[in-house]
Design a protein around this motif. Structure first.
Motif, mmCIF file in Angstrom:
data_model
loop_
_atom_site.group_PDB
_atom_site.id
_atom_site.type_symbol
_atom_site.label_atom_id
_atom_site.label_comp_id
_atom_site.label_asym_id
_atom_site.label_seq_id
_atom_site.Cartn_x
_atom_site.Cartn_y
_atom_site.Cartn_z
ATOM 1 N N ARG A 59 0.832 -1.202 0.000
ATOM 2 C CA ARG A 59 0.000 0.000 0.000
ATOM 3 C C ARG A 59 0.867 1.253 0.000
ATOM 4 N N LEU A 60 0.495 2.227 -0.864
ATOM 5 C CA LEU A 60 1.083 3.562 -0.814
ATOM 6 C C LEU A 60 0.281 4.360 0.200
ATOM 7 N N GLU A 61 0.930 4.820 1.245
ATOM 8 C CA GLU A 61 0.215 5.426 2.361
ATOM 9 C C GLU A 61 0.329 6.956 2.352
ATOM 10 N N PRO A 62 -0.526 7.640 3.139
ATOM 11 C CA PRO A 62 -0.572 9.105 3.101
ATOM 12 C C PRO A 62 0.753 9.793 3.385
ATOM 13 N N ASP A 63 1.677 9.146 4.102
ATOM 14 C CA ASP A 63 2.967 9.764 4.398
ATOM 15 C C ASP A 63 4.001 9.557 3.285
ATOM 16 N N GLY A 64 3.598 8.880 2.184
ATOM 17 C CA GLY A 64 4.511 8.673 1.063
ATOM 18 C C GLY A 64 5.276 7.369 1.102
ATOM 19 N N HIS A 65 5.139 6.593 2.153
ATOM 20 C CA HIS A 65 5.822 5.307 2.268
ATOM 21 C C HIS A 65 5.063 4.232 1.479
ATOM 22 N N LEU A 66 5.795 3.368 0.808
ATOM 23 C CA LEU A 66 5.227 2.218 0.112
ATOM 24 C C LEU A 66 5.552 0.991 0.957
ATOM 25 N N ARG A 67 4.561 0.513 1.726
ATOM 26 C CA ARG A 67 4.807 -0.524 2.713
ATOM 27 C C ARG A 67 4.203 -1.864 2.289
ATOM 28 N N THR B 62 10.057 2.161 -0.094
ATOM 29 C CA THR B 62 10.651 3.474 -0.336
ATOM 30 C C THR B 62 11.772 3.792 0.640
ATOM 31 N N LYS B 63 11.690 3.268 1.852
ATOM 32 C CA LYS B 63 12.695 3.600 2.854
ATOM 33 C C LYS B 63 14.005 2.845 2.643
ATOM 34 N N LEU B 64 14.039 1.944 1.660
ATOM 35 C CA LEU B 64 15.295 1.277 1.344
ATOM 36 C C LEU B 64 16.326 2.270 0.830
ATOM 37 N N SER B 65 15.854 3.395 0.254
ATOM 38 C CA SER B 65 16.781 4.395 -0.277
ATOM 39 C C SER B 65 16.566 5.778 0.335
ATOM 40 N N LEU B 66 15.567 5.947 1.204
ATOM 41 C CA LEU B 66 15.267 7.251 1.805
ATOM 42 C C LEU B 66 15.312 7.143 3.325
ATOM 43 N N ASP B 67 15.691 8.259 3.992
ATOM 44 C CA ASP B 67 15.590 8.272 5.449
ATOM 45 C C ASP B 67 14.321 9.013 5.855
ATOM 46 N N ASP B 68 14.095 9.129 7.160
ATOM 47 C CA ASP B 68 12.834 9.678 7.651
ATOM 48 C C ASP B 68 12.548 11.083 7.134
ATOM 49 N N CYS B 69 13.581 11.912 7.009
ATOM 50 C CA CYS B 69 13.381 13.313 6.635
ATOM 51 C C CYS B 69 13.308 13.533 5.126
ATOM 52 N N ASP B 70 13.393 12.458 4.324
ATOM 53 C CA ASP B 70 13.356 12.600 2.872
ATOM 54 C C ASP B 70 11.949 12.545 2.303
ATOM 55 N N PHE B 71 10.957 12.331 3.138
ATOM 56 C CA PHE B 71 9.591 12.204 2.637
ATOM 57 C C PHE B 71 8.897 13.571 2.636
ATOM 58 N N PRO B 72 8.073 13.818 1.626
ATOM 59 C CA PRO B 72 7.544 15.179 1.412
ATOM 60 C C PRO B 72 6.590 15.679 2.479
ATOM 61 N N LYS B 73 5.971 14.784 3.246
ATOM 62 C CA LYS B 73 4.997 15.238 4.235
ATOM 63 C C LYS B 73 5.363 14.830 5.656
ATOM 64 N N VAL B 74 6.636 14.508 5.876
ATOM 65 C CA VAL B 74 7.038 14.068 7.212
ATOM 66 C C VAL B 74 6.807 15.166 8.246
ATOM 67 N N CYS B 75 6.950 16.432 7.851
ATOM 68 C CA CYS B 75 6.703 17.558 8.760
ATOM 69 C C CYS B 75 5.666 18.523 8.185
ATOM 70 N N GLY B 76 4.861 18.055 7.247
ATOM 71 C CA GLY B 76 3.844 18.917 6.662
ATOM 72 C C GLY B 76 4.444 20.025 5.819
ATOM 73 N N GLU B 77 3.625 20.951 5.385
ATOM 74 C CA GLU B 77 4.091 22.077 4.585
ATOM 75 C C GLU B 77 4.935 23.028 5.432
ATOM 76 N N TYR B 78 6.060 23.427 4.893
ATOM 77 C CA TYR B 78 6.990 24.383 5.500
ATOM 78 C C TYR B 78 7.692 23.861 6.759
ATOM 79 N N GLY B 79 7.361 22.669 7.230
ATOM 80 C CA GLY B 79 8.027 22.155 8.412
ATOM 81 C C GLY B 79 9.446 21.713 8.094
ATOM 82 N N ILE B 80 10.349 21.875 9.055
ATOM 83 C CA ILE B 80 11.751 21.487 8.885
ATOM 84 C C ILE B 80 12.010 20.245 9.723
ATOM 85 N N CYS B 81 12.509 19.197 9.065
ATOM 86 C CA CYS B 81 12.768 17.926 9.727
ATOM 87 C C CYS B 81 14.239 17.826 10.109
ATOM 88 N N THR B 82 14.483 17.510 11.362
ATOM 89 C CA THR B 82 15.840 17.276 11.864
ATOM 90 C C THR B 82 15.819 16.022 12.722
#
Length: 519
Positions: free
Chosen positions: A229-237, A254-274
């Motif tokens: 399933r492709l889920e709302p957070d952009g992960h394909l699980r 998707t996380k095989l090549s991306l880390d947590d902060c590489d997803f477009p909605k991990v912190c919503g619009e304008y949010g900064i992920c650290t």
């Protein structure tokens, strides 16, 4: 939760199988027609909590309890609202000799003709999930739901292009967050296909012979039924039915090549992920006045500008600088700007631009500029680890009273100073009032404690209690006059006449005349 009758796949005696019917989630006020996974035991359905939707006909238009699904006489499968007859969805198979409908053992809803040939199938119209045996052809997409309980389409989707699998967030233009690229022979014009098989996603591209995939995304081999399933957070699980009789995530493709902060909605619009934590863009190291969180208790929902961008006030646009901040999509740089100043000016001259990312290696006089019309999640970087430098410039709208950040700070300083002066003024007023009240109290106490020494030429005022005491409770009556009686009294060593008024109408002249007569 399932409502009414179901169309079931060939029965599994015990375990998961597929069904088609109306589906809802509590409180079950809206329904979708869907294919979903149920748990069966000797033909009985397991409690609905384990159901999983893998395909949906009307996820953008849920219906009420009076909805109807009909296979018409001319072979069209239609979904309508019963109350007004509104057509919500159709298979579009009218006039194509459809004889019936079935759901296969691998979850494919099929309309077939007289020769048992497939006229229409749900596998050709995927929503947000894949099951084993299902393929995505070039141009098809998986589009995530808005949330687990909201079936409307979100902006997150995965599609198949000529050279592989690509994940985007919908924008103008679409923003790339994931890709798995396979080398291609562009002289061939055979569409690329990705098939979900046991243990992998097999990618067949133009140069491929049948049965020999050009690329493989490895997955855990199935021990039970699986789905992706492709889920709302952009992960394909990848999910699997476990021995504990529940769905378990066994892989995140998707996380095989991306880390947590590489997803477009991990912190919503304008949010900064650290490091998986979210904050809003700060004005400085200690304040944040241009952006505010959507929900202070849920920072992963993102941030919004305090003042919306206005194209009618472009003269008040300003770029907020965020050093060591990068972005997930750097696939479409602006051609001309190669230094940071040109990059910034290109954004300020274009109202649709909401931010630019400037990336460089050694100095900012030469780099690449990326323009964004929508800003999703940003991420912090460490240049030493990332091997490149990146600065984000976010467009903000200044208020008319301030045309630059320095003026904005000056305005804040004046506001704070004014507040301090107002507070001091209020404190002084309180002190003055307190002194006044204290003096009034002292004067009152002095009047009550007078020793009755009469000073020539100075009028004296006595309280009723003092006069009552000096006349021995008005015990020696001298006579009566208009409006009251006169009593003998003594103040210090002097005898006095005290008139006790019995009416408020006597004036000063009348009182003096009586005193003279009595004397």
């Amino acid at each position: 939760m399932v409502r009414s009758r179901l169309l079931l796949s060939p029965q599994t005696f015990y375990g998961p199988s597929f069904a088609a019917g109306f589906f809802c989630t509590p409180p079950c006020q809206e329904f979708i027609f869907a294919v979903f996974i149920v748990f069966t035991s000797s033909g009985a359905l397991f409690p609905v909590a384990v159901n999983e939707v893998i395909w949906c006909a009307n996820r953008g238009s849920p219906l009420g309890e009076d909805a109807t699904l009909e296979l018409t006489g001319d072979g069209d499968l239609v979904l309508r609202e019963k109350a007004n007859g509104r057509l919500v969805w159709s298979s579009g198979t009218s006039g194509r000799s459809v004889q019936g409908m079935e759901i296969t053992e691998n979850g494919n809803l099929v309309l077939f003709d007289q020769r048992n040939g497939t006229v229409w199938q749900s596998f050709d119209h995927p929503t947000d999930a894949l099951v084993p045996g299902q393929s995505l052809l070039q141009g098809m997409i998986l589009k995530a739901n808005t949330s687990p309980t909201n079936w409307t389409e979100s902006k997150i989707y995965i599609t198949i292009l000529q050279d592989g699998v690509y994940g985007y967030v919908e924008s103008s233009p679409p923003q790339l967050y994931y890709n798995y690229v396979v080398s291609t022979n562009k002289s061939k014009r055979v569409p690329t296909t990705v098939t979900f098989t046991n243990g992998c996603l097999s990618i067949f591209v133009q140069s491929t012979q049948p049965g020999n995939p050009d690329g493989r995304i490895a997955l855990p081999e199935a021990k039970s039924i699986q789905y992706i399933r492709l889920e709302p957070d952009g992960h394909l699980r990848l999910y699997e039915w476990s021995s504990e009789e529940k769905w378990t995530v066994v892989s995140d493709v998707t996380k095989l090549s991306l880390d947590d902060c590489d997803f477009p909605k991990v912190c919503g619009e304008y949010g900064i992920c650290t490091g998986g934590q979210c904050i809003c863009p700060p004005e400085s190291n200690s304040s944040s006045s241009y952006f505010q969180p959507v929900d202070e208790w849920k920072l992963n929902l993102g941030c919004v500008p305090v003042t919306p961008i206005s194209c009618q006030e472009m003269q008040n646009h300003h770029l907020l600088t965020l050093s060591d901040v990068s972005y997930f999509d750097v696939s479409q740089p602006i051609a001309n700007p190669t230094n940071k100043d040109d990059c910034k000016q290109a954004c300020l001259k274009n109202c649709s631009c909401r931010a630019v990312m400037f990336m460089y290696f050694h100095n900012d006089s030469h780099g690449t500029c990326h323009s964004l019309t929508e800003v999703f999640s940003l991420k912090t970087i460490q240049p030493q680890t990332a091997t490149y430098n990146s600065t984000a410039y976010l467009k903000v709208q200044l208020t008319p009273s301030s045309s630059a950040p320095t003026q904005n700070k000056s305005y804040k300083t004046k506001t704070i100073l004014g507040s301090i002066l107002a507070a001091i003024g209020a404190l002084i007023l309180v002190v003055v009032v307190a002194i006044y009240v204290q003096k009034r109290r002292k004067y009152r106490e002095r009047d009550e404690e007078l020793d009755f020494d009469i000073m020539p030429g100075m009028p004296m005022r006595f309280s009723f209690q003092k006069l009552r005491k000096s006349t021995e409770d008005f015990s020696k009556k001298l006579g009566e006059g208009g409006f009251g009686s006169v009593y003998e009294g003594k103040i210090s060593e002097e005898k006095v006449a005290v008139k006790r008024l019995e009416s408020a109408r006597q004036g000063k002249k009348e009182f003096l005349a009586e005193v003279e007569t009595i004397g």
